[in-house]
Design a protein around this motif. Structure first.
Motif, mmCIF file in Angstrom:
data_model
loop_
_atom_site.group_PDB
_atom_site.id
_atom_site.type_symbol
_atom_site.label_atom_id
_atom_site.label_comp_id
_atom_site.label_asym_id
_atom_site.label_seq_id
_atom_site.Cartn_x
_atom_site.Cartn_y
_atom_site.Cartn_z
ATOM 1 N N PHE A 1 -0.760 -8.204 -1.809
ATOM 2 C CA PHE A 1 -1.583 -6.999 -1.750
ATOM 3 C C PHE A 1 -2.748 -7.176 -0.781
ATOM 4 N N VAL A 2 -2.999 -6.145 -0.020
ATOM 5 C CA VAL A 2 -4.179 -6.094 0.846
ATOM 6 C C VAL A 2 -4.947 -4.822 0.513
ATOM 7 N N SER A 3 -6.230 -4.825 0.787
ATOM 8 C CA SER A 3 -7.071 -3.676 0.489
ATOM 9 C C SER A 3 -7.255 -2.832 1.746
ATOM 10 N N ILE A 4 -6.841 -1.580 1.657
ATOM 11 C CA ILE A 4 -6.996 -0.637 2.762
ATOM 12 C C ILE A 4 -7.815 0.548 2.257
ATOM 13 N N ASN A 5 -8.996 0.706 2.830
ATOM 14 C CA ASN A 5 -9.924 1.750 2.382
ATOM 15 C C ASN A 5 -10.225 1.624 0.891
ATOM 16 N N GLY A 6 -10.303 0.385 0.428
ATOM 17 C CA GLY A 6 -10.655 0.133 -0.961
ATOM 18 C C GLY A 6 -9.503 0.188 -1.931
ATOM 19 N N ARG A 7 -8.308 0.592 -1.469
ATOM 20 C CA ARG A 7 -7.155 0.698 -2.365
ATOM 21 C C ARG A 7 -6.093 -0.334 -1.990
ATOM 22 N N PRO A 8 -5.363 -0.840 -2.998
ATOM 23 C CA PRO A 8 -4.362 -1.878 -2.718
ATOM 24 C C PRO A 8 -3.122 -1.308 -2.041
ATOM 25 N N CYS B 1 -5.490 5.025 -9.892
ATOM 26 C CA CYS B 1 -6.106 3.792 -9.397
ATOM 27 C C CYS B 1 -7.626 3.934 -9.339
ATOM 28 N N THR B 2 -8.319 2.946 -9.897
ATOM 29 C CA THR B 2 -9.787 2.935 -9.897
ATOM 30 C C THR B 2 -10.342 1.896 -8.931
ATOM 31 N N THR B 3 -9.473 1.333 -8.089
ATOM 32 C CA THR B 3 -9.842 0.299 -7.101
ATOM 33 C C THR B 3 -10.515 -0.901 -7.763
ATOM 34 N N CYS B 4 -9.999 -1.301 -8.928
ATOM 35 C CA CYS B 4 -10.561 -2.476 -9.608
ATOM 36 C C CYS B 4 -10.092 -3.777 -8.967
ATOM 37 N N ASN B 5 -9.039 -3.679 -8.123
ATOM 38 C CA ASN B 5 -8.493 -4.836 -7.403
ATOM 39 C C ASN B 5 -7.901 -5.900 -8.328
ATOM 40 N N PHE B 6 -7.488 -5.482 -9.515
ATOM 41 C CA PHE B 6 -6.806 -6.413 -10.421
ATOM 42 C C PHE B 6 -5.577 -7.011 -9.741
ATOM 43 N N ASN C 1 13.752 -9.300 -1.387
ATOM 44 C CA ASN C 1 12.658 -8.716 -2.161
ATOM 45 C C ASN C 1 11.708 -7.896 -1.308
ATOM 46 N N ALA C 2 11.471 -8.365 -0.082
ATOM 47 C CA ALA C 2 10.548 -7.653 0.796
ATOM 48 C C ALA C 2 11.076 -6.270 1.165
ATOM 49 N N ILE C 3 12.406 -6.088 1.057
ATOM 50 C CA ILE C 3 13.025 -4.806 1.414
ATOM 51 C C ILE C 3 13.212 -3.921 0.186
ATOM 52 N N LEU C 4 13.747 -4.499 -0.892
ATOM 53 C CA LEU C 4 14.111 -3.698 -2.061
ATOM 54 C C LEU C 4 12.930 -3.370 -2.960
ATOM 55 N N TYR C 5 12.109 -4.367 -3.244
ATOM 56 C CA TYR C 5 11.121 -4.209 -4.305
ATOM 57 C C TYR C 5 9.749 -3.877 -3.722
ATOM 58 N N ARG C 6 9.573 -2.608 -3.422
ATOM 59 C CA ARG C 6 8.301 -2.125 -2.891
ATOM 60 C C ARG C 6 7.418 -1.633 -4.040
ATOM 61 N N THR C 7 6.145 -1.953 -3.962
ATOM 62 C CA THR C 7 5.202 -1.530 -4.987
ATOM 63 C C THR C 7 4.339 -0.398 -4.443
ATOM 64 N N TYR C 8 4.169 0.636 -5.265
ATOM 65 C CA TYR C 8 3.381 1.790 -4.869
ATOM 66 C C TYR C 8 2.242 2.010 -5.861
ATOM 67 N N VAL C 9 1.172 2.609 -5.374
ATOM 68 C CA VAL C 9 -0.012 2.851 -6.199
ATOM 69 C C VAL C 9 -0.188 4.352 -6.397
#
Length: 432
Positions: free
Chosen positions: A370-377, A355-360, A342-350
């Motif tokens: 998820f980690v926050s980098i410059n306010g974005r996930p 994105c409104t940086t709601c951090n949902f 999963n760590a290789i195949l299933y990558r999530t992109y924003v």
């Protein structure tokens, strides 16, 4: 115990079905594989009469089709297809009768007829492997029945472990919970989501496991919990509930084996078809998907799980038997749904424009990837494939490689059963 008209009717159905199968065994060697499907569907009639669950019929009807893809040569299967039919139908009938004698008879009838047919057929490699799997499974299953799998005290308190990401399984489990409570059992819901911290205190005298099918098996985080963290059952009765967008294949068997190894006495299972919750397959006319969603779950399946809960609480078994045979699909499921791949195949992109940086997603993710980098996930590490970030993003700004696009987000029909991101470790309300 006095026999009722229903008991006699079920006996007659079993007798007629056995006669039907014995008659076919005389002709089995002369039958072309094209007639197998006609024979199989004819044998589904008693299943429809006894269970009144179309999901059960769909599940059992998929068996010959799955193995047909594995072995395109008719001569390769030999007697395996027929033994599959005999054992599936007779065991399903005897399970509904809740009779230990009838179940043992069905098991040995299947074994004897299968061995007899083996001498009259020339079986290829694939057919031999399938035949060996069926014979071993029947022998193992018969030993459990002989040792008294059906014998258990009616539970007064039930622990229900619920794994539901989009609300579908929560809705299905809710029908079971209501019926169990109406019949005098106390049900304690343990909401599975954040698997590393999930350590429920199981005080009940029975266990119910509810989950969505992922990769033809339980989701890998739940599977890992069952293997590593679930406490020993010490002979407690257990029941399985699961939902799937298509055929569940081996999900019930995998869960049954894991619970059995933990010392639980798994009595039965129930499953139902529910809407797809992956955006990839929802691209297209919105009204079409709304119509398809409106067809599920089937009313007969909800009524069936309510009846199964009543029978389970009363100490009478209930649900479907474990006669769904191993298929190659479960191997594919383990390859595509595990924490390493999963760590290789299933990558999530924003999608930054949305994105409104709601951090949902940061609050919702069950594995905290998820980690926050410059306010974005930004997603890192292993994905549990719950699709929460994609399906429930307020701005539809999440994309998962191979599995989703920026299309129509999934809107749950039962949002009350979705864990809220602000309190993801607290169970939802299951009150009426």
């Amino acid at each position: 115990m006095k026999k009722t008209n229903t008991d006699y009717a079920r006996r007659m159905i079993l007798i007629i079905t056995v006669a039907y199968l014995l008659g076919l065994s005389v002709l089995a060697e002369r039958l072309s594989f094209g007639l197998v499907f006609i024979i199989w569907m004819g044998a589904m009639i008693p299943i429809i009469l006894l269970y009144r669950s179309w999901s059960a019929v769909l599940e059992m009807s998929m068996l010959p089709i799955i193995w047909l893809f594995v072995s395109p040569l008719e001569s390769q299967l030999g007697p395996s297809w027929y033994l599959l039919l005999v054992s599936t139908v007779t065991l399903s009938i005897s399970h509904r009768m809740n009779s230990r004698r009838a179940t043992i008879f069905s098991l040995w009838f299947s074994l004897g007829l299968g061995l007899l047919l083996t001498y009259n057929y020339q079986t290829g490699i694939v057919g031999s492997i399938l035949l060996a799997i069926i014979l071993l499974w029947l022998a193992f299953y018969s030993l459990k029945i002989i040792r008294g799998t059906y014998a258990y005290k009616p539970p007064k308190m039930i622990d229900l472990i619920l794994c539901s990401f989009s609300g579908n399984t929560g809705h299905y489990a809710h029908a079971f919970i209501e019926s169990a409570r109406e019949n005098g059992a106390e049900v304690i819901v343990h909401r599975f989501h954040y698997y590393k911290d999930f350590d429920p205190v199981l005080k009940g005298d029975a266990l119910v496991l509810a989950f969505p099918v992922s990769g033809w098996k339980p989701p890998w985080p739940l599977t890992e919990f069952l293997i590593k963290k679930l406490k020993k059952g010490d002979g407690k009765p257990a029941f399985l509930l699961y939902t799937a967008a298509g055929g569940p294949e081996n999900a019930g068997i995998i869960a049954w084996i894991l619970l059995t190894l933990k010392g639980y006495k798994v009595i039965g299972r129930a499953w139902s078809i529910y809407p797809l919750n992956i955006p990839t397959f929802r691209l297209g006319p919105k009204k079409l998907w709304q119509f398809i969603d409106s067809l599920t779950p089937l009313k007969s399946d909800i009524e069936f799980v309510q009846q199964a809960a009543q029978e389970f609480v009363s100490g009478g078994g209930g649900g479907l038997p474990f006669v769904m045979w191993p298929t190659p699909l479960v191997l594919i499921g383990f390859l595509l749904d595990n924490k390493w791949i999963n760590a290789i195949l299933y990558r999530t992109y924003v999608w930054r424009k949305r994105c409104t940086t709601c951090n949902f997603c940061l609050r919702y993710c069950p594995v905290n990837r998820f980690v926050s980098i410059n306010g974005r996930p930004k997603a890192k590490g292993t994905c549990s494939l719950c699709f929460g970030c994609v399906n429930h993003c307020p701005k539809n700004s999440m994309q998962m490689r191979f599995l989703s696009e920026y299309g129509q987000p999934y809107k749950s029909r039962w949002p009350q059963f979705i864990i809220k991101p602000e309190a993801k470790r607290e169970p939802p309300s299951f009150s009426a």
